[in-house]
Motif scaffolding. Structure first.
Motif, mmCIF file in Angstrom:
data_model
loop_
_atom_site.group_PDB
_atom_site.id
_atom_site.type_symbol
_atom_site.label_atom_id
_atom_site.label_comp_id
_atom_site.label_asym_id
_atom_site.label_seq_id
_atom_site.Cartn_x
_atom_site.Cartn_y
_atom_site.Cartn_z
ATOM 1 N N VAL A 139 0.834 -1.210 0.000
ATOM 2 C CA VAL A 139 0.000 0.000 0.000
ATOM 3 C C VAL A 139 0.864 1.254 0.000
ATOM 4 C CG1 VAL A 139 -1.602 1.368 1.386
ATOM 5 C CG2 VAL A 139 -2.021 -1.055 1.061
ATOM 6 N N VAL A 140 1.937 1.255 0.804
ATOM 7 C CA VAL A 140 2.833 2.413 0.860
ATOM 8 C C VAL A 140 3.483 2.649 -0.501
ATOM 9 C CG1 VAL A 140 4.980 3.315 1.838
ATOM 10 C CG2 VAL A 140 3.286 2.223 3.333
ATOM 11 N N ILE A 141 3.923 1.581 -1.147
ATOM 12 C CA ILE A 141 4.573 1.691 -2.464
ATOM 13 C C ILE A 141 3.591 2.217 -3.510
ATOM 14 C CG2 ILE A 141 5.623 0.394 -4.350
ATOM 15 C CD1 ILE A 141 6.832 -1.477 -2.222
ATOM 16 N N ILE A 142 2.372 1.664 -3.509
ATOM 17 C CA ILE A 142 1.357 2.098 -4.479
ATOM 18 C C ILE A 142 0.998 3.566 -4.257
ATOM 19 C CG2 ILE A 142 -1.053 1.799 -5.204
ATOM 20 C CD1 ILE A 142 -0.727 -1.190 -4.642
ATOM 21 N N THR A 143 0.818 3.944 -2.994
ATOM 22 C CA THR A 143 0.482 5.340 -2.688
ATOM 23 C C THR A 143 1.606 6.276 -3.103
ATOM 24 O OG1 THR A 143 -0.841 4.609 -0.795
ATOM 25 C CG2 THR A 143 -0.219 6.933 -0.860
ATOM 26 N N ALA A 144 2.843 5.872 -2.839
ATOM 27 C CA ALA A 144 3.997 6.690 -3.241
ATOM 28 C C ALA A 144 4.024 6.870 -4.759
ATOM 29 C CB ALA A 144 5.285 6.041 -2.758
ATOM 30 N N ALA A 145 3.687 5.790 -5.495
ATOM 31 C CA ALA A 145 3.635 5.880 -6.955
ATOM 32 C C ALA A 145 2.552 6.856 -7.399
ATOM 33 C CB ALA A 145 3.374 4.492 -7.547
ATOM 34 N N GLY A 146 1.407 6.818 -6.697
ATOM 35 C CA GLY A 146 0.330 7.754 -7.011
ATOM 36 C C GLY A 146 0.751 9.190 -6.765
ATOM 37 N N ILE A 147 1.489 9.426 -5.689
ATOM 38 C CA ILE A 147 1.953 10.777 -5.361
ATOM 39 C C ILE A 147 2.925 11.294 -6.421
ATOM 40 C CG2 ILE A 147 3.359 12.106 -3.727
ATOM 41 C CD1 ILE A 147 2.162 10.376 -1.487
ATOM 42 N N VAL A 148 3.782 10.414 -6.917
ATOM 43 C CA VAL A 148 4.751 10.817 -7.949
ATOM 44 C C VAL A 148 4.030 11.373 -9.172
ATOM 45 C CG1 VAL A 148 6.433 9.935 -9.613
ATOM 46 C CG2 VAL A 148 6.582 9.240 -7.214
ATOM 47 N N ILE A 192 -5.169 10.581 -12.393
ATOM 48 C CA ILE A 192 -4.840 9.156 -12.246
ATOM 49 C C ILE A 192 -4.194 8.895 -10.888
ATOM 50 C CG2 ILE A 192 -3.492 7.229 -13.161
ATOM 51 C CD1 ILE A 192 -5.848 8.080 -14.924
ATOM 52 N N GLY A 193 -3.251 9.778 -10.510
ATOM 53 C CA GLY A 193 -2.587 9.632 -9.211
ATOM 54 C C GLY A 193 -3.574 9.714 -8.067
ATOM 55 N N GLY A 194 -4.549 10.632 -8.177
ATOM 56 C CA GLY A 194 -5.569 10.779 -7.141
ATOM 57 C C GLY A 194 -6.411 9.528 -6.984
ATOM 58 N N MET A 195 -6.796 8.944 -8.106
ATOM 59 C CA MET A 195 -7.594 7.709 -8.059
ATOM 60 C C MET A 195 -6.790 6.570 -7.412
ATOM 61 S SD MET A 195 -10.607 8.333 -9.196
ATOM 62 C CE MET A 195 -10.379 9.882 -8.309
ATOM 63 N N ILE A 196 -5.486 6.516 -7.718
ATOM 64 C CA ILE A 196 -4.623 5.478 -7.137
ATOM 65 C C ILE A 196 -4.520 5.655 -5.625
ATOM 66 C CG2 ILE A 196 -2.224 4.662 -6.985
ATOM 67 C CD1 ILE A 196 -1.977 5.212 -9.996
#
Length: 298
Positions: free
Chosen positions: A123-132, A264-268
């Motif tokens: 979850v942390v990795i996915i969220t970090a990817a979304g933030i990028v 897209i990042g927001g949805m992730i």
């Protein structure tokens, strides 16, 4: 039957709370003042509303390390969030603030020495990817600064939640921390913001009053009432209406829209946080159900 009715009422109040929270973006966009003056003025009015509720509900003001720390952290979060709304899109600001649960997880591991599960790492990795992805849109210095402030708003919001959680199941600590945050924001924001604000229109004063009463004051009262019969998970999930509705109001009334990558990042981010909340709740329920069996066989 009464319990179900109480839960339905609490969920309705929480939904109304989230909807009122979501109007922040559009009114902040309409006010030309310094972000500090907006945050300070809004919090001054909200503190009055919250203080009146605590007085009527006979919730004592509790001064301790947890409530004071929570107040300072939430005050910084307020300042960062309003500033982020001025520098980047409302969608970016509110979604990045909603990374708070991820920061709570990281803080719990680093400072409270809690074990991290494999799904939490994912979850942390996915969220970090979304933030990028937020930083791939509109790469102007102001927009990047706004995104960073949005993340900081989420970080300090998470610190507030951790401190309140460490204070135990005490409503007075949570409500006192929120009250202190509004008082501190008003005390710091109004004098500093007034210095950097050149003009004040009557309509803007009304907008700040609306923010103080209807966007922060009343919603926190509704949240306090709803939390008694609405589970933390339900409150968290229903609260997700805020990051979903906030950019909608800004788009409808101001024409601002997030960029493609930010969308897209927001949805992730929203999906990752929502799925994690549900998985965490199921895990806690399973542990609670297994606990009596372990006692019996032990």
């Amino acid at each position: 039957m009464e319990t179900k009715n109480a839960q339905k009422k609490a969920m309705f109040l929480m939904a109304l709370c989230a909807c009122l929270w979501s109007i922040s973006g559009i009114f902040i966009k309409w006010i030309s003042w310094s972000p500090f003056l907006i945050a300070g003025g809004r919090s001054l009015i909200s503190a009055m509303v919250l203080g009146l509720y605590m007085y009527i509900a006979k919730i004592p003001v509790k001064v301790c390390g947890f409530s004071a720390g929570a107040g300072v952290s939430l005050a910084i979060s307020f300042m960062c969030f309003v500033s982020a709304n001025k520098l980047t899109t409302a969608a970016n600001a509110i979604v990045l603030q909603y990374t708070a649960p991820i920061f709570i997880l990281i803080i719990s591991v680093l400072f409270l020495h809690q074990k991290i599960k494999r799904r939490e790492i994912v979850v942390v990795i996915i969220t970090a990817a979304g933030i990028v992805l937020f930083f791939l849109d509109q790469l102007s210095p102001g927009n990047i600064a706004g995104n960073i402030l949005g993340i900081l708003a989420g970080l300090f919001l998470s610190i507030m939640f951790v401190l309140v959680g460490q204070g135990g199941d005490d409503d007075s600590i949570r409500m006192s921390g929120i009250l202190f945050a509004h008082i501190l924001t008003a005390a710091a924001g109004i004098p500093v913001g007034a210095y950097f604000t050149s003009s004040i229109a009557p309509s803007e004063i009304w907008f700040v009053i609306i923010l103080g009463v209807f966007q922060l004051g009343i919603p926190y009262v509704l949240y306090a009432i709803a939390a008694k019969d609405c589970s933390p998970l339900a409150c968290s999930l229903i609260g997700m209406l805020e990051p979903l509705l906030n950019p909608v109001w800004v788009f409808l009334f101001d024409g601002e829209r997030p960029g493609f990558f930010a969308f897209i990042g927001g949805m992730i981010v929203i999906a990752a946080v929502t799925i994690w909340c549900i998985a965490e709740n199921k895990s806690q329920q399973a542990e609670s159900a297994a606990a009596p069996d372990e006692t019996r066989h032990g």
